[in-house]
Design a protein around this motif. Sequence first.
Motif, PDB file in Angstrom:
ATOM      1  N   GLU A 144       0.818  -1.247   0.100  1.00 30.94           N
ATOM      2  CA  GLU A 144       0.042   0.007   0.010  1.00 30.94           C
ATOM      3  C   GLU A 144       0.890   1.100  -0.023  1.00 30.94           C
ATOM      4  O   GLU A 144       0.346   2.398  -0.537  1.00 30.94           O
ATOM      5  CB  GLU A 144      -1.009   0.017   1.412  1.00 30.94           C
ATOM      6  CG  GLU A 144      -2.272  -0.289   0.906  1.00 30.94           C
ATOM      7  CD  GLU A 144      -2.984  -0.378   2.262  1.00 30.94           C
ATOM      8  OE1 GLU A 144      -3.392   0.606   2.885  1.00 30.94           O
ATOM      9  OE2 GLU A 144      -3.684  -1.512   2.508  1.00 30.94           O
ATOM     10  N   SER A 145       2.118   1.133   0.516  1.00 32.96           N
ATOM     11  CA  SER A 145       2.770   2.463   0.628  1.00 32.96           C
ATOM     12  C   SER A 145       3.644   2.815  -0.608  1.00 32.96           C
ATOM     13  O   SER A 145       4.305   3.530  -0.598  1.00 32.96           O
ATOM     14  CB  SER A 145       3.961   2.257   1.894  1.00 32.96           C
ATOM     15  OG  SER A 145       4.782   0.984   1.529  1.00 32.96           O
ATOM     16  N   SER A 146       3.465   1.745  -1.690  1.00 31.32           N
ATOM     17  CA  SER A 146       3.913   2.043  -2.757  1.00 31.32           C
ATOM     18  C   SER A 146       3.137   3.142  -3.489  1.00 31.32           C
ATOM     19  O   SER A 146       2.074   3.345  -3.086  1.00 31.32           O
ATOM     20  CB  SER A 146       3.999   0.955  -3.746  1.00 31.32           C
ATOM     21  OG  SER A 146       2.763   0.268  -4.003  1.00 31.32           O
ATOM     22  N   SER A 147       3.772   3.671  -4.583  1.00 30.66           N
ATOM     23  CA  SER A 147       2.866   4.697  -5.281  1.00 30.66           C
ATOM     24  C   SER A 147       2.920   4.466  -6.856  1.00 30.66           C
ATOM     25  O   SER A 147       3.620   3.428  -7.282  1.00 30.66           O
ATOM     26  CB  SER A 147       3.617   6.058  -5.069  1.00 30.66           C
ATOM     27  OG  SER A 147       5.021   5.743  -5.539  1.00 30.66           O
ATOM     28  N   TRP A 272      18.922  -0.190  -7.889  1.00 30.08           N
ATOM     29  CA  TRP A 272      17.521  -0.222  -8.293  1.00 30.08           C
ATOM     30  C   TRP A 272      17.212  -0.993  -9.103  1.00 30.08           C
ATOM     31  O   TRP A 272      17.937  -1.092 -10.305  1.00 30.08           O
ATOM     32  CB  TRP A 272      17.149   1.254  -8.665  1.00 30.08           C
ATOM     33  CG  TRP A 272      15.669   1.451  -8.810  1.00 30.08           C
ATOM     34  CD1 TRP A 272      15.005   1.199  -9.881  1.00 30.08           C
ATOM     35  CD2 TRP A 272      14.815   2.507  -7.930  1.00 30.08           C
ATOM     36  NE1 TRP A 272      13.767   1.816  -9.749  1.00 30.08           N
ATOM     37  CE2 TRP A 272      13.455   2.482  -8.787  1.00 30.08           C
ATOM     38  CE3 TRP A 272      15.007   2.966  -6.803  1.00 30.08           C
ATOM     39  CZ2 TRP A 272      12.368   3.161  -8.128  1.00 30.08           C
ATOM     40  CZ3 TRP A 272      14.092   3.673  -6.176  1.00 30.08           C
ATOM     41  CH2 TRP A 272      12.574   3.599  -6.966  1.00 30.08           C
ATOM     42  N   LEU A 273      16.245  -1.916  -9.089  1.00 29.11           N
ATOM     43  CA  LEU A 273      15.684  -2.685 -10.105  1.00 29.11           C
ATOM     44  C   LEU A 273      14.297  -2.270 -10.733  1.00 29.11           C
ATOM     45  O   LEU A 273      13.328  -2.262  -9.948  1.00 29.11           O
ATOM     46  CB  LEU A 273      15.530  -4.162  -9.488  1.00 29.11           C
ATOM     47  CG  LEU A 273      15.195  -5.205 -10.763  1.00 29.11           C
ATOM     48  CD1 LEU A 273      15.740  -5.103 -11.773  1.00 29.11           C
ATOM     49  CD2 LEU A 273      15.097  -6.541 -10.084  1.00 29.11           C
ATOM     50  N   HIS A 274      14.463  -1.941 -11.953  1.00 28.07           N
ATOM     51  CA  HIS A 274      13.356  -1.583 -12.628  1.00 28.07           C
ATOM     52  C   HIS A 274      12.875  -2.680 -13.648  1.00 28.07           C
ATOM     53  O   HIS A 274      13.568  -3.149 -14.385  1.00 28.07           O
ATOM     54  CB  HIS A 274      13.502  -0.122 -13.419  1.00 28.07           C
ATOM     55  CG  HIS A 274      12.306  -0.029 -14.356  1.00 28.07           C
ATOM     56  ND1 HIS A 274      11.312   0.502 -13.698  1.00 28.07           N
ATOM     57  CD2 HIS A 274      12.349  -0.045 -15.715  1.00 28.07           C
ATOM     58  CE1 HIS A 274      10.232   1.082 -14.924  1.00 28.07           C
ATOM     59  NE2 HIS A 274      10.895   0.566 -16.048  1.00 28.07           N
ATOM     60  N   VAL A 300      10.776  -6.153  -6.715  1.00 23.57           N
ATOM     61  CA  VAL A 300      11.520  -4.967  -7.645  1.00 23.57           C
ATOM     62  C   VAL A 300      11.238  -3.902  -7.019  1.00 23.57           C
ATOM     63  O   VAL A 300      10.334  -3.435  -6.337  1.00 23.57           O
ATOM     64  CB  VAL A 300      11.160  -5.340  -9.070  1.00 23.57           C
ATOM     65  CG1 VAL A 300      11.246  -6.741  -9.427  1.00 23.57           C
ATOM     66  CG2 VAL A 300       9.748  -4.529  -9.435  1.00 23.57           C
ATOM     67  N   ASP A 301      11.849  -2.709  -7.664  1.00 23.39           N
ATOM     68  CA  ASP A 301      11.604  -1.381  -7.179  1.00 23.39           C
ATOM     69  C   ASP A 301      10.597  -0.639  -7.851  1.00 23.39           C
ATOM     70  O   ASP A 301       9.893   0.252  -7.246  1.00 23.39           O
ATOM     71  CB  ASP A 301      12.811  -0.591  -7.112  1.00 23.39           C
ATOM     72  CG  ASP A 301      13.938  -0.984  -6.352  1.00 23.39           C
ATOM     73  OD1 ASP A 301      13.873  -0.926  -4.873  1.00 23.39           O
ATOM     74  OD2 ASP A 301      15.029  -1.617  -6.470  1.00 23.39           O
ATOM     75  N   SER A 302      10.437  -0.929  -9.274  1.00 20.13           N
ATOM     76  CA  SER A 302       9.401  -0.238 -10.037  1.00 20.13           C
ATOM     77  C   SER A 302       8.995  -1.037 -11.180  1.00 20.13           C
ATOM     78  O   SER A 302       9.914  -1.961 -11.650  1.00 20.13           O
ATOM     79  CB  SER A 302      10.139   1.242 -10.528  1.00 20.13           C
ATOM     80  OG  SER A 302      11.308   1.085 -11.313  1.00 20.13           O
ATOM     81  N   ILE A 322       5.999   2.527  -8.153  1.00 21.06           N
ATOM     82  CA  ILE A 322       7.053   2.770  -7.657  1.00 21.06           C
ATOM     83  C   ILE A 322       7.307   2.165  -6.178  1.00 21.06           C
ATOM     84  O   ILE A 322       6.261   2.684  -5.485  1.00 21.06           O
ATOM     85  CB  ILE A 322       7.751   4.265  -7.411  1.00 21.06           C
ATOM     86  CG1 ILE A 322       7.728   4.828  -8.941  1.00 21.06           C
ATOM     87  CG2 ILE A 322       8.929   4.520  -6.762  1.00 21.06           C
ATOM     88  CD1 ILE A 322       8.877   4.757  -9.590  1.00 21.06           C
ATOM     89  N   LYS A 323       7.892   1.194  -5.776  1.00 19.24           N
ATOM     90  CA  LYS A 323       7.760   0.534  -4.692  1.00 19.24           C
ATOM     91  C   LYS A 323       7.720   1.706  -3.417  1.00 19.24           C
ATOM     92  O   LYS A 323       7.210   1.632  -2.407  1.00 19.24           O
ATOM     93  CB  LYS A 323       8.829  -0.587  -4.252  1.00 19.24           C
ATOM     94  CG  LYS A 323       8.986  -1.150  -2.852  1.00 19.24           C
ATOM     95  CD  LYS A 323       7.877  -2.050  -2.724  1.00 19.24           C
ATOM     96  CE  LYS A 323       7.789  -3.417  -3.628  1.00 19.24           C
ATOM     97  NZ  LYS A 323       9.049  -4.167  -3.725  1.00 19.24           N
ATOM     98  N   ASP A 324       8.820   2.253  -3.326  1.00 22.55           N
ATOM     99  CA  ASP A 324       9.047   3.460  -2.503  1.00 22.55           C
ATOM    100  C   ASP A 324       8.374   4.822  -2.769  1.00 22.55           C
ATOM    101  O   ASP A 324       8.836   5.555  -3.541  1.00 22.55           O
ATOM    102  CB  ASP A 324      10.576   3.766  -2.288  1.00 22.55           C
ATOM    103  CG  ASP A 324      11.108   4.726  -1.080  1.00 22.55           C
ATOM    104  OD1 ASP A 324       9.953   5.528  -0.810  1.00 22.55           O
ATOM    105  OD2 ASP A 324      12.175   4.900  -0.681  1.00 22.55           O
ATOM    106  N   GLY A 325       7.198   4.700  -2.399  1.00 21.61           N
ATOM    107  CA  GLY A 325       6.273   5.826  -2.485  1.00 21.61           C
ATOM    108  C   GLY A 325       6.899   7.183  -2.193  1.00 21.61           C
ATOM    109  O   GLY A 325       6.553   8.380  -2.833  1.00 21.61           O
TER     110      GLY A 325
END
Length: 495
Positions: A144-147, A272-274, A300-302, A322-325
């Motif tokens: 949920e915290s992703s964006s 970072w893994l996209h 993955v990160d994005s 994006i994992k890190d919102g």
Amino acid sequence: MHYKSNNSKDIVETTLDPANWNLFREQAHILLDACISKLENARDYPWTPVDKNYTEKISLADVDTARSVEDVVSDLINDVLPNATGNTHPCFFGWVHGTGLTSGLLAEIVSATMNSNCGGRDHGAIYVEREVIDWCKRTFGFPESSSGVLVTGTSQATLIALCVARTKALGLKSRYEGIYNHPKLTCYASAGTHSAVKKALEVLGHGSESLRLIRNRNDSGIDCLHLESQIIKDINDGYQPFCVIGTAGYVDHGGFDSIDGLVSICNNYNIWLHIDGAFGIWAKLAGKPWSDFLYGLENVDSIAFDFHKWMYLQYDCGAVLIKDGDAHKSTFAIRPDYLKPNSVGLGGGDPWFCDYGVDLSRGFKALKIWTALREHGSKKLGLQIRKNCNLALMMADLLDSSDNLRLVCPIKLNICCFTVLKNNLSDDNIDWINEQVAQTLQIKYGIVLSTTKINGRVVLRAAITNHRTTTDDIVNTVNSASIIADLLIRNMSKT
Ligand SMILES: *Cc1c(COP(=O)(O)O)cnc(C)c1O
């Protein structure tokens, strides 16, 4: 001093709305009927070359004066509508084109009527986009915290993801100071990566030379051993590796990188893994065995992906997650006085999508996704994706038993690459014949294949992202290609 009008006639008391609403209503219904008929009879409308006098017909050279709504609707029906790309047709398999959905037509009527600006603020359209983004998060296993944000397509989604990755690698100050005074950044993808990745790196100022092209394992995914040794070499040479771009669904042949393999390397080196999942990400909805290709995706990160390709939606519509919102927002958010958030009223609400990408003013793309999901449900959409994979396998079987055509690489997903058999002709001759087969199919048969190169040679390529395709269409496509190939080979052997 105020400006004083000395002539009140300067202000015309008309608007751009219809003077006669009944006439507008009648004409709009005529247009809608024409559009529905076009979709209902999609099989009758393959791609055709544009009309001879098309440029003249659509010319804007003489638009000083108004035309009637009847004239405009007539132009739309008679001139614009017939000159389409043809990707609504069941035998369109070129590049990776989606077909469109009738639910998209409904959505476009409503979004044009609402004319919402989805950059931000507190209104209904934003809530719909949030629902859509939340659905994407659940579907791909993101927290949920992703964006996420809807964009024009995977090209722009890639740009956004790489920008967040870059800002995270260099620190937030790089937003203001630029990317100078840092070690040179490098990123990594296999040689088959999409040109959108190179373009994003060029736009971001790193240059496409910052992209290290990694070997592929024999037939598909990135060679993880080569990747790791290149990362180590770059670190030793003073570079700063910042991003690995994995591909879920290579545009040439539909193959996948091992996401799990990439996750472990990226974790080891804090990179970072996209994932570029433009169309292949939707294998997730197709069920096994295809969904297995996406094993590890939640780590993955994005992710960048399109709705306008293999979710069959109308153009244009892509997304980035994006994992890190927080990293996502801090890379793009900027709120000068005129965009100051309010606690209540239209200026309220959170998040605002303008804080997650390049665009401030944004259309209501989310509605066509929402209508597709509401009308069909994700299971039925997944079954269509599954059908497309099975049609690709069926095409491969037909090619296996063809007299003059052969598959050139195993089917992994929904893409079938094949060639005309050699018949003692040179490689260059076969390249030329393959090109001719594609062109003749387009012009004479209303069947659209494209071409690409596999192992340095031109091949015919069918990317089946088409919910209207039937098994008969696949048989017809292979038979037609075979007939054309036969003629071309015979002609060439004569000369
Ligand atoms: C189509 C595609 C892109 C670019 O996406 P757009 O929506 O056309 O911008 C990127 N990567 C892959 C694998 C693609 O197939």
